[in-house]
Every structure is written in structure tokens, then in C-alpha cells.
Write an enzyme that holds these catalytic residues in place. Sequence first.
Site, PDB file in Angstrom:
ATOM      1  N   ASP A  52     -20.388 -38.895   3.655  1.00 46.31           N
ATOM      2  CA  ASP A  52     -19.268 -37.961   3.570  1.00 46.31           C
ATOM      3  C   ASP A  52     -17.987 -38.613   4.082  1.00 46.31           C
ATOM      4  O   ASP A  52     -16.911 -38.023   4.011  1.00 46.31           O
ATOM      5  CB  ASP A  52     -19.559 -36.659   4.300  1.00 46.31           C
ATOM      6  CG  ASP A  52     -19.928 -36.840   5.766  1.00 46.31           C
ATOM      7  OD1 ASP A  52     -19.892 -37.982   6.246  1.00 46.31           O
ATOM      8  OD2 ASP A  52     -20.250 -35.830   6.425  1.00 46.31           O
ATOM      9  N   SER A  53     -18.106 -39.865   4.539  1.00 44.51           N
ATOM     10  CA  SER A  53     -16.925 -40.675   4.867  1.00 44.51           C
ATOM     11  C   SER A  53     -16.072 -40.924   3.637  1.00 44.51           C
ATOM     12  O   SER A  53     -14.921 -41.370   3.753  1.00 44.51           O
ATOM     13  CB  SER A  53     -17.343 -42.008   5.489  1.00 44.51           C
ATOM     14  OG  SER A  53     -18.362 -42.638   4.729  1.00 44.51           O
ATOM     15  N   GLU A 190     -25.057 -42.892  16.202  1.00 42.18           N
ATOM     16  CA  GLU A 190     -23.676 -43.357  16.075  1.00 42.18           C
ATOM     17  C   GLU A 190     -22.944 -43.328  17.405  1.00 42.18           C
ATOM     18  O   GLU A 190     -22.918 -42.308  18.097  1.00 42.18           O
ATOM     19  CB  GLU A 190     -22.910 -42.504  15.054  1.00 42.18           C
ATOM     20  CG  GLU A 190     -21.471 -42.972  14.863  1.00 42.18           C
ATOM     21  CD  GLU A 190     -20.758 -42.317  13.697  1.00 42.18           C
ATOM     22  OE1 GLU A 190     -19.557 -42.600  13.506  1.00 42.18           O
ATOM     23  OE2 GLU A 190     -21.392 -41.529  12.965  1.00 42.18           O
TER      24      GLU A 190
END
Length: 272
Positions: A52-53, A190
Amino acid sequence: MSAANSEIKKITTHQLQEMKNRGEKISMLTAYDFSMAQILDAAGIDVILVGDSASNVIAGHETTLPITLDQMIYHASSVVRAVKRALVVVDLPFGSYQGNSSEALRSAIRIMKESGAHAIKMEGGVEIKEAVLRVLSAGVPVMGHLGLTPQSIYKFGTYTVRAKEDAEAKKLIEDAHVLEECGCFSVVLEKIPATLAKKVAESLLIPVIGIGAGPNADGQVLVSHDMLGITKEFQPRFLRRYANLYSIMTDAVKAYITDVKSNDFPNQNELY
């Protein structure tokens, strides 16, 4: 590419598990279009994430939140058409699964049916357990995502390193085990302390993929546009740029403009 990888004609979730079991690191990069995916796949990447980046990198939004399910399916379809070897994982976008397991299932099924992708990725731990179980019940492979979860950026208010405090670190470990127990085939960690990532990777049976989580995860993922130096503003400590395509492409465009303006392009050899 390793000898082990060169023998694998198609990467599956089972292949990733075998890679962890034998201590072979897993390589993962993002792609959002046919051309980029074709390059990554031909180079031998293990996993391609349709992230979705794309909301940031492709559409220019400040966060990942605006991208829609339809847009994710469009990007995923483009990537899948290019891929012959890599496992293609697609992010479920914000609003397509949080708080509603039935909506999560519908979103996951749409991605799998309409794009041909191989798996989906969801951000969160125990909070999304019901949604994860519902998606897995339909036979859709799920990759988890913990630590810095960009879809929750307005909750955290910052992109700083997560789980530095004991309470948050403890919850992250618990969430990782919840995702494994649910049946996720892998978890992305992350921007968390390297020591915590090492602890999680060693305590889980499933592969752990890191981004800004140190060298002891079972694999690594980066955004391709960052790694290739197409973007230049984003400069986190964990990012290693393997090329400077921004400068190369800028110089090429400037040379093209000069040749057009001077009537040097096209020349006699470029005519029909």
C-alpha cells in the site's frame, strides 16, 4: 542467486518455510507495475510485495491510508502478469479489514480472484485476530505485519522506532505468536530494535521478514523505489541505496530535451 534458489521454479509459502529451516535468507522488494515486477522477478527476488506504499510512491499521498481496494487490485494485477517465479503478496489497504472479519474476507477474496495474487498482508496483532482467522479459513495465505504499522500512523503520530519500551516490546512478541498460532505463513517486523527482532525470529517457527529491524530476521524487504534511488527525500537509517536512478533518469531526460531542441533527435539513422 543461490544454487538452492536457482532450482526452485516457483516460490511458494512452503518454499519460504524451507528457506527459514535451512537458514537461507529471504529477499523481498515492492513492485506496483508490470515493468518493475518483470525486472525483479527475472533478477531472482523471492517475494514481491504489492504494498500500500503505492499510495506514497505512485500516487504521491502523504500516507498509505488513501489507497483503495480497487487500486490495490489494479496494481496487483499488473504485477502478477509479469511474474513467473516470485511469490506475490498484496497489502489489504486501510479500511478493508479492520474491525470487520466479514469485510476482511470479502477484500481478501477480491484480491485473490481479481488479481491472481498468491497471498495477502495485514497490519496488526491480536486486534485483527478474528479477521486473520476468517481470511485463513477461506484458504487465503496471510502475512502479518507488526512494529511500525503505517496504516496506524495517526494513532502513533510519528514514524519513529516502535517497541523500544518493555510494555510495547512484550505486546509485539505476544502479537507475533498470536499471528503464528492463527496460521500466518510469515510476519513482517518494521522499524523495531534489532535485539527484539532477533528474539522474535528465533522464537517463531514461521519466517520473519525485517525492514529496519536488523540483520537477524529471516529475510529483508525494502521499497524498490527507495532501494534503487528513484526517490531521494526518504532517508531512513535502515535504507541502503543500491543505485542512484534519480540522477541517471534526470540526466537522460535532460539529454533528450537538448537533442530535441537542437534538432539532433531524430537523426538520419532514426528515420523510416
